[in-house]
Scaffold this active site. Sequence first.
Site, short mmCIF file in Angstrom:
data_model
loop_
_atom_site.label_atom_id
_atom_site.label_comp_id
_atom_site.label_asym_id
_atom_site.label_seq_id
_atom_site.Cartn_x
_atom_site.Cartn_y
_atom_site.Cartn_z
CG ASN A 12 -1.71 1.08 1.38
OD1 ASN A 12 -1.87 2.03 0.41
ND2 ASN A 12 -2.19 1.28 2.54
CE LYS A 14 0.00 3.24 4.76
NZ LYS A 14 -0.07 3.21 6.26
CG HIS A 99 -5.88 1.71 5.30
ND1 HIS A 99 -5.25 2.82 6.21
CD2 HIS A 99 -4.74 0.89 4.99
CE1 HIS A 99 -4.03 2.50 6.65
NE2 HIS A 99 -3.58 1.65 5.80
CD GLU A 101 -2.94 5.36 6.77
OE1 GLU A 101 -2.88 5.29 5.54
OE2 GLU A 101 -1.97 4.62 7.54
CD GLU A 168 -3.03 -2.54 7.45
OE1 GLU A 168 -2.05 -2.60 6.81
OE2 GLU A 168 -3.75 -1.45 7.21
CB SER A 214 5.55 -1.68 11.94
OG SER A 214 5.03 -0.24 12.35
#
Length: 252
Positions: A12, A14, A99, A101, A168, A214
């Site tokens: 991803n 982003k 996601h 975010e 996640e 991470s």
Amino acid sequence: MTRTIKPLVAGNWKMNGVKADLAIAAEVAKGHDAALRRAVDLAICPPATLLFTLTASLIGSRIATGGQDCSAHDSGAYTGEVSAPMLVDAGASYAIVGHSERRTLHGESNAQVKAKAEAALAAGLTPIVCVGETKDEREAGKALAIVRKQLRGSVPDGATASLVIAYEPVWAIGTGLTPTAADVAEMHEAIRAELGRILGKATAASVRLLYGGSVKPSNAVELMNVANVDGALVGGASLKAEDFLSIARACA
Ligand code: 13P
């Protein structure tokens, strides 16, 4: 890992990447040799502006591409949105939805994530539905309950075994922190069980459950060896071809 499931490692990117960064994908393609191809599926989810060009640049590489989000609508007066059929038109095979975010910065609810996942499915994309608890929720002992609720609310109707779920933990994204292998094992087992209740056990047994947050070359082997972890959703490390390949090799 789950023996019967071919793992997927998805990058991803982003909101990172311009034309010059197509070189990253080219380098990944170079390292995606026959042995790796047999062992693990790879996908890159670049920003929408790069999707068409990046997909075209990967023809013949067997590396798939995906969008990072999609609209719940196919077309119309939705300024700034990208629809699932548009992602397909640009060559994508996957769409990340929900996601953290998007859930946090854009206030997306489980119901909205579900509608997006259903739009992705209807367009012929494989949705990668993201779930995960915040630090406060984990510390309060609510992680499993929160993730189960997200699954019940955001898994699309009509999902098949091709569905992908990415666990996640919000507090692990971009922080260098990761849950212990035991915590990942507990969560992924709970996700598989909850999917069994939603989709039926047989279907749930084949759904790929990715871990994200991470993931790096230094922790990939440990994380990918956890039961019910069928690959990774990689943020920062997917922007370095060698790191992304090294994570893929950890699955192989
Ligand atoms: P990082 O790998 O940078 O922590 O990001 C994870 C992520 O959000 C992937 O979707």
